[in-house]
Each structure stands twice: as structure tokens, then as C-alpha cells.
Design a protein around this motif. Structure first.
Motif, PDB file in Angstrom:
ATOM      1  N   THR A  34       0.805  -1.215   0.000  1.00  0.00           N
ATOM      2  CA  THR A  34       0.000   0.000   0.000  1.00  0.00           C
ATOM      3  C   THR A  34       0.843   1.273   0.000  1.00  0.00           C
ATOM      4  O   THR A  34       0.299   2.374   0.076  1.00  0.00           O
ATOM      5  CB  THR A  34      -0.952   0.027   1.214  1.00  0.00           C
ATOM      6  OG1 THR A  34      -0.177  -0.028   2.421  1.00  0.00           O
ATOM      7  CG2 THR A  34      -1.944  -1.128   1.160  1.00  0.00           C
ATOM      8  N   GLY A  35       2.160   1.119  -0.072  1.00  0.00           N
ATOM      9  CA  GLY A  35       3.040   2.282  -0.124  1.00  0.00           C
ATOM     10  C   GLY A  35       3.255   2.973   1.214  1.00  0.00           C
ATOM     11  O   GLY A  35       3.772   4.085   1.250  1.00  0.00           O
ATOM     12  N   GLN A  36       2.887   2.311   2.310  1.00  0.00           N
ATOM     13  CA  GLN A  36       3.069   2.913   3.632  1.00  0.00           C
ATOM     14  C   GLN A  36       4.496   2.770   4.142  1.00  0.00           C
ATOM     15  O   GLN A  36       4.886   3.464   5.084  1.00  0.00           O
ATOM     16  CB  GLN A  36       2.114   2.277   4.643  1.00  0.00           C
ATOM     17  CG  GLN A  36       0.650   2.545   4.342  1.00  0.00           C
ATOM     18  CD  GLN A  36      -0.243   1.810   5.329  1.00  0.00           C
ATOM     19  OE1 GLN A  36      -0.224   2.103   6.523  1.00  0.00           O
ATOM     20  NE2 GLN A  36      -1.005   0.859   4.840  1.00  0.00           N
ATOM     21  N   ALA A  37       5.269   1.857   3.565  1.00  0.00           N
ATOM     22  CA  ALA A  37       6.654   1.653   3.992  1.00  0.00           C
ATOM     23  C   ALA A  37       7.460   1.072   2.835  1.00  0.00           C
ATOM     24  O   ALA A  37       6.916   0.427   1.936  1.00  0.00           O
ATOM     25  CB  ALA A  37       6.723   0.704   5.192  1.00  0.00           C
ATOM     26  N   VAL A  38       8.760   1.296   2.898  1.00  0.00           N
ATOM     27  CA  VAL A  38       9.705   0.681   1.977  1.00  0.00           C
ATOM     28  C   VAL A  38      10.232  -0.576   2.650  1.00  0.00           C
ATOM     29  O   VAL A  38      10.630  -0.534   3.820  1.00  0.00           O
ATOM     30  CB  VAL A  38      10.878   1.645   1.672  1.00  0.00           C
ATOM     31  CG1 VAL A  38      11.930   0.961   0.815  1.00  0.00           C
ATOM     32  CG2 VAL A  38      10.371   2.919   1.018  1.00  0.00           C
TER      33      VAL A  38
END
Length: 145
Positions: A34-38
Motif C-alpha cells: 500500500t506504499g506505507q513503507a519501503v
């Protein structure tokens, strides 16, 4: 009389000392998707090549093979991988190197989480990994070269 530990919500990070927290492989995968973390894989190039890797993860070895010397470029590569103000989830073989890497990331000002169980999980009674937990065992996305 000792009390049993309270159950934990696996959709939330678990408290940790020296970094933002520990997360389950499933939560880390959700944050990455979801693009909340790498997701940064801190295993060696050899481990990723021979054992498997997570598609979309950024490879930044904590230690280098052979000899397992510290990666002198770790700080710079991690800063390049994680946008300012972003968070990182760190993956290693079993969740040991990723704790050290999470502590270092925190020192660099990055919100950092360790992925519990790592890629391969703990060794079983025969000394084999991959049978007791881990990213791969939990059926999360991975590939092998």
C-alpha cells in the motif's frame, strides 16, 4: 503467580527497544503493497540470490559476504531508499540482523521496523530453516533466481 502475556493484535507493531517496533511478515507486506513503507532486505547478495527475494524490496546488505564485514555504504544506501519522513520495514534471514539495522536506521532519523521471523524463520529441530515461520513459509510474495 505469573500471568500469561496479553494477546497481541498482529495488525499493529509490537513495542521494541531502540526502534519503532516489530511487525509480522503479513503487516510488513501490507505496508509495502500500500506504499506505507519501503521494504529493505538487509541480507547479503548471496542469500538473496540463492535462497530467494521479495519482489519490490530494496537490497541494502547490513553485512557483506564473505566474512560478514559491515557494509560501509549502509547508511547512504538506506537514506537513498527511504523517502524523508517515510518508514522502513527491514528483513533478514531470521529477524536478528534486521533488529540491528532497525536500530541504526532509527539513529539516522528513519522510522524503522523489524520484520519478525525474517525471510526463512527459525531453524527447526533438524537445523533447517523455512519450516518454522518466516516470509516464505507464510506464503507471501517471493521469487528465486
Amino acid at each position: 503467580m505469573t500471568q500469561a502475556p496479553a494477546s497481541h493484535d498482529d495488525n499493529q507493531p509490537r513495542p521494541a527497544e531502540g526502534y519503532a517496533g516489530d511487525v509480522t511478515p503479513e503487516l510488513a507486506a501490507r505496508w509495502m503493497t500500500t506504499g506505507q513503507a519501503v521494504l529493505v532486505d538487509v541480507r547479503t547478495d548471496a542469500e538473496r540470490e540463492w535462497v530467494g527475494f521479495v519482489p519490490g524490496a530494496v537490497a541494502v546488505a547490513w553485512k557483506q559476504w564473505p566474512g560478514m564485514a559491515m557494509n560501509a555504504g549502509f547508511d547512504e544506501a538506506l537514506r537513498a531508499a527511504v523517502p524523508p519522513g517515510g518508514k522502513v520495514v527491514l528483513l533478514c534471514r531470521s529477524g536478528v540482523r534486521s533488529v540491528a539495522a532497525a536500530r541504526r536506521a532509527t539513529e539516522l532519523g528513519i522510522e524503522a521496523y523489524n520484520i519478525l521471523e525474517g525471510f526463512e524463520g527459525d531453524a527447526d529441530t533438524d537445523g533447517h530453516r523455512g519450516n518454522k515461520g518466516g516470509w516464505r513459509k507464510r506464503g507471501l510474495p517471493w521469487k528465486q533466481s
